[in-house]
Motif scaffolding. Structure first.
Motif, PDB file in Angstrom:
ATOM      1  N   LYS A  15       3.979  20.535  39.558  1.00 54.17           N
ATOM      2  CA  LYS A  15       3.301  19.330  40.052  1.00 54.17           C
ATOM      3  C   LYS A  15       4.295  18.266  40.484  1.00 54.17           C
ATOM      4  O   LYS A  15       4.100  17.584  41.480  1.00 54.17           O
ATOM      5  N   GLU A  16       5.374  18.124  39.730  1.00 59.00           N
ATOM      6  CA  GLU A  16       6.367  17.085  40.013  1.00 59.00           C
ATOM      7  C   GLU A  16       7.418  17.519  41.024  1.00 59.00           C
ATOM      8  O   GLU A  16       8.260  16.717  41.432  1.00 59.00           O
ATOM      9  N   SER A  27      13.821  14.271  33.408  1.00 59.48           N
ATOM     10  CA  SER A  27      12.599  13.513  33.722  1.00 59.48           C
ATOM     11  C   SER A  27      11.766  13.223  32.472  1.00 59.48           C
ATOM     12  O   SER A  27      11.023  12.252  32.434  1.00 59.48           O
ATOM     13  N   ARG A  56       0.119  13.219  32.599  1.00 56.58           N
ATOM     14  CA  ARG A  56       0.752  13.268  33.920  1.00 56.58           C
ATOM     15  C   ARG A  56       0.076  14.328  34.796  1.00 56.58           C
ATOM     16  O   ARG A  56      -0.155  14.107  35.976  1.00 56.58           O
ATOM     17  N   ASP A  82       6.558   5.599  34.460  1.00 59.02           N
ATOM     18  CA  ASP A  82       5.525   6.562  34.784  1.00 59.02           C
ATOM     19  C   ASP A  82       4.190   5.822  34.824  1.00 59.02           C
ATOM     20  O   ASP A  82       3.743   5.282  33.813  1.00 59.02           O
TER      21      ASP A  82
END
Length: 168
Positions: A15-16, A27, A56, A82
């Motif tokens: 996803k990131e 991260s 997230r 975030d």
């Protein structure tokens, strides 16, 4: 259990757009060795890290882009934050300052209560960008927490943040 954690890490990486476990560790604010130990089943993933990753993964990209309007632009000494952590902390606060417990002083143009995110243990001092380390404060209390340095205020915020019941 290691497979479940490994799958969660892989889903988060995808996803990131993260390519390596080293970048993943950076991260998440952990070491690459720790990520390897989780993948190999030698360590369990802490609940706070599971919650952070799950939140997230559950965040809608469109909603996150709308939040960019409310984030203070970083200064040279600031750290990346975030936005999903801010969303979860704001949900927990439910429109009230988590220190004085009064309603937000005003509403934003979109109708959301105006509260400011505060990292209880600053990121520059090794604090994590998780919902358990972020409190939503009215502007007066946010200044108070930075300049008055009252230990009772810090204890109250820490206690409140540990009671996070945000549903993923």
């Amino acid at each position: 259990m290691g497979d479940n954690f490994s799958n969660l890490l892989d889903e988060f990486k995808a996803k990131e757009g993260i390519r390596s476990d080293a970048a993943l560790a950076k991260s998440l604010g952990v070491t690459r060795t720790f990520i390897c130990a989780i993948r190999n089943g030698r360590k369990c993933m802490p609940q706070t890290l599971q919650d952070h990753i799950s939140l997230r993964l559950a965040t809608d990209v469109a909603a996150e882009s709308q939040l960019q309007d409310y984030v203070v632009k970083p200064s040279p000494k600031s750290y990346p934050i975030d936005l999903t952590v801010i969303i979860a902390a704001a949900t927990r606060a439910n429109g009230k300052c988590e220190l004085c417990e009064q309603p937000a002083p005003f509403l934003r143009a979109n109708g959301d209560p105006y509260l400011e995110a505060h990292h209880i243990k600053p990121l520059g001092e090794g604090g994590l960008d998780t919902v358990y380390n972020v409190a939503m404060l009215c502007p007066n209390c946010h200044r108070r927490i930075h300049y008055a340095k009252n230990e009772d205020d810090d204890k109250k915020l820490i206690s409140g943040c540990k009671k996070c019941t945000y549903k993923f």
